[in-house]
Design a protein around this motif. Structure first.
Motif, PDB file in Angstrom:
ATOM      1  N   ALA A   1       0.866  -1.212   0.049  1.00  0.00           N
ATOM      2  CA  ALA A   1      -0.009  -0.082   0.130  1.00  0.00           C
ATOM      3  C   ALA A   1       0.863   1.141  -0.069  1.00  0.00           C
ATOM      4  N   SER A   2       2.279   1.089   0.324  1.00  0.00           N
ATOM      5  CA  SER A   2       2.871   2.199   0.233  1.00  0.00           C
ATOM      6  C   SER A   2       3.374   2.687  -1.075  1.00  0.00           C
ATOM      7  N   ARG A   3       3.254   1.899  -1.922  1.00  0.00           N
ATOM      8  CA  ARG A   3       3.845   2.139  -3.551  1.00  0.00           C
ATOM      9  C   ARG A   3       3.280   3.678  -3.864  1.00  0.00           C
ATOM     10  N   GLN A   4       1.878   3.624  -3.801  1.00  0.00           N
ATOM     11  CA  GLN A   4       1.146   4.868  -4.434  1.00  0.00           C
ATOM     12  C   GLN A   4       1.695   6.229  -3.782  1.00  0.00           C
ATOM     13  N   HIS A   5       2.306   6.073  -2.677  1.00  0.00           N
ATOM     14  CA  HIS A   5       2.770   7.185  -2.028  1.00  0.00           C
ATOM     15  C   HIS A   5       4.493   7.626  -2.151  1.00  0.00           C
ATOM     16  N   THR A   6       5.110   6.599  -3.095  1.00  0.00           N
ATOM     17  CA  THR A   6       6.469   6.696  -3.274  1.00  0.00           C
ATOM     18  C   THR A   6       6.751   7.426  -4.410  1.00  0.00           C
ATOM     19  N   ALA A   7       8.168   8.259  -4.260  1.00  0.00           N
ATOM     20  CA  ALA A   7       8.430   9.068  -5.422  1.00  0.00           C
ATOM     21  C   ALA A   7       8.908   7.805  -6.592  1.00  0.00           C
ATOM     22  N   TRP A   8       8.605   8.531  -7.880  1.00  0.00           N
ATOM     23  CA  TRP A   8       8.846   7.741  -9.013  1.00  0.00           C
ATOM     24  C   TRP A   8      10.198   7.196  -9.316  1.00  0.00           C
ATOM     25  N   PRO A   9      11.333   7.625  -8.713  1.00  0.00           N
ATOM     26  CA  PRO A   9      12.725   6.954  -8.860  1.00  0.00           C
ATOM     27  C   PRO A   9      12.706   5.669  -8.264  1.00  0.00           C
ATOM     28  N   LEU A  10      12.141   5.514  -7.064  1.00  0.00           N
ATOM     29  CA  LEU A  10      11.930   4.444  -6.323  1.00  0.00           C
ATOM     30  C   LEU A  10      10.720   3.327  -6.944  1.00  0.00           C
ATOM     31  N   LYS A  11       9.674   4.106  -7.369  1.00  0.00           N
ATOM     32  CA  LYS A  11       8.945   3.174  -8.190  1.00  0.00           C
ATOM     33  C   LYS A  11       9.551   2.501  -9.174  1.00  0.00           C
ATOM     34  N   ALA A  12      10.251   3.110 -10.131  1.00  0.00           N
ATOM     35  CA  ALA A  12      11.028   2.569 -11.252  1.00  0.00           C
ATOM     36  C   ALA A  12      12.001   1.623 -10.841  1.00  0.00           C
ATOM     37  N   LEU A  13      12.721   1.811  -9.786  1.00  0.00           N
ATOM     38  CA  LEU A  13      13.757   0.943  -9.175  1.00  0.00           C
ATOM     39  C   LEU A  13      13.050  -0.548  -8.773  1.00  0.00           C
ATOM     40  N   THR A  14      11.756  -0.488  -8.139  1.00  0.00           N
ATOM     41  CA  THR A  14      11.262  -1.400  -7.664  1.00  0.00           C
ATOM     42  C   THR A  14      10.431  -2.248  -8.648  1.00  0.00           C
ATOM     43  N   ARG A  15      10.067  -1.658  -9.827  1.00  0.00           N
ATOM     44  CA  ARG A  15       9.527  -2.427 -10.992  1.00  0.00           C
ATOM     45  C   ARG A  15      10.599  -2.944 -12.034  1.00  0.00           C
ATOM     46  N   LEU A  16      11.902  -2.573 -11.782  1.00  0.00           N
ATOM     47  CA  LEU A  16      12.910  -2.960 -12.785  1.00  0.00           C
ATOM     48  C   LEU A  16      14.002  -3.761 -12.211  1.00  0.00           C
ATOM     49  N   LEU A  17      14.996  -3.190 -11.251  1.00  0.00           N
ATOM     50  CA  LEU A  17      16.031  -3.939 -10.811  1.00  0.00           C
ATOM     51  C   LEU A  17      15.628  -4.987  -9.779  1.00  0.00           C
ATOM     52  N   ILE A  18      14.777  -4.614  -9.016  1.00  0.00           N
ATOM     53  CA  ILE A  18      14.500  -5.278  -7.608  1.00  0.00           C
ATOM     54  C   ILE A  18      12.909  -5.967  -7.662  1.00  0.00           C
ATOM     55  N   ARG A  19      12.546  -6.003  -8.947  1.00  0.00           N
ATOM     56  CA  ARG A  19      10.905  -6.441  -9.235  1.00  0.00           C
ATOM     57  C   ARG A  19      10.712  -7.687  -8.467  1.00  0.00           C
ATOM     58  N   ARG A  20      11.455  -8.675  -8.629  1.00  0.00           N
ATOM     59  CA  ARG A  20      11.128 -10.021  -7.901  1.00  0.00           C
ATOM     60  C   ARG A  20      10.865  -9.860  -6.582  1.00  0.00           C
ATOM     61  N   ASP A  21      11.703  -9.219  -5.825  1.00  0.00           N
ATOM     62  CA  ASP A  21      11.578  -8.812  -4.377  1.00  0.00           C
ATOM     63  C   ASP A  21      10.329  -8.276  -3.909  1.00  0.00           C
ATOM     64  N   TYR A  22      10.157  -7.073  -4.739  1.00  0.00           N
ATOM     65  CA  TYR A  22       9.053  -5.976  -4.464  1.00  0.00           C
ATOM     66  C   TYR A  22       7.494  -6.906  -4.731  1.00  0.00           C
ATOM     67  N   GLN A  23       7.738  -7.691  -5.725  1.00  0.00           N
ATOM     68  CA  GLN A  23       6.523  -8.525  -6.106  1.00  0.00           C
ATOM     69  C   GLN A  23       6.167  -9.667  -4.875  1.00  0.00           C
ATOM     70  N   ASP A  24       7.185  -9.986  -4.274  1.00  0.00           N
ATOM     71  CA  ASP A  24       7.136 -10.990  -3.129  1.00  0.00           C
ATOM     72  C   ASP A  24       6.687 -10.185  -1.876  1.00  0.00           C
TER      73      ASP A  24
END
Length: 218
Positions: A118-141
């Motif tokens: 639920a914190s994703r929608q409040h997160t700045a875009w650089p971190l959103k991009a990071l979590t969707r690309l480089l560490i996508r596996r972990d954040y999906q988990d």
């Protein structure tokens, strides 16, 4: 403060050791669920149950039986930091929820990285991009783990944090019962441990989700 029977999951990790230490200092009866018991030998007090929380449901059931509350101190070995371990948060949360329903344990607190769930929608875009690309596996988990907990019907607290340090405990950390960017982002493991313990000790939690900020420097 009422003495509790408290299960600490991931008790051999850096955060888990802090949770165990502070739990014992607060007078709780602690059970530590760990992959290997040897790492807890230097810490007197906790009962040790060995088992992989994401893979050994029987061990999780043994550990949960008779507890008043659970603190999970688990985290994934992030791929971004050249760690090669598997993502475990979702599997572990599913097993904990199943065991809690079986043994009628209601209260659990769990930390999750800022930018997940639920914190994703409040997160700045650089971190959103990071979590969707480089560490996508972990954040999906992480997202799946939160979804499992949110649908569980249990009394849960999720504590969103930025990054962890080994600084000493401080009274200056803070937790807000709304989802807003932690400031400072860095928080010591000792302070996050105290936040998680405060959450499970509270008879009436302020919120099911907290944004946890570290102590200001200086």
């Amino acid at each position: 403060m009422t003495e509790m029977k408290l299960l600490v999951v991931g008790a051999n990790g850096g955060l888990g050791r802090q949770v165990v230490t502070h739990s014992l200092e607060r007078g709780h009866q602690v059970t530590a669920l760990v992959r290997r018991g040897a790492g807890q030998a230097e810490t007197s007090g906790p009962r040790i149950v060995e088992g992989a929380v994401g893979d050994d449901l029987a061990a999780v059931r043994r550990a949960v039986d008779g507890q008043d509350a659970i603190v999970s101190a688990l985290g994934n070995p992030l791929w971004l930091k050249a760690r090669t371990g598997s993502a475990v948060m979702a599997r572990a949360t599913a097993n904990l929820v199943a065991a809690m329903h079986l043994h009628r344990v209601r209260r659990i607190a769990m930390p999750l990285a800022w930018g997940s769930g639920a914190s994703r929608q409040h997160t700045a875009w650089p971190l959103k991009a990071l979590t969707r690309l480089l560490i996508r596996r972990d954040y999906q988990d992480f997202d799946t783990a939160e979804a499992i907990l949110a649908a569980s019907g249990l009394d849960f607290t999720i504590a969103y944090f930025g990054s962890l340090t080994d600084r000493p405990a401080s009274p200056a950390w803070s937790a807000r019962p709304d989802i807003t960017t932690p400031s400072p982002l860095a928080i010591s493991r000792a302070d996050l441990a105290q936040c998680l313990l405060d959450a499970v000790e509270s008879a009436s939690p302020a919120a099911d989700r907290l944004s946890v900020s570290g102590a200001p420097k200086g």
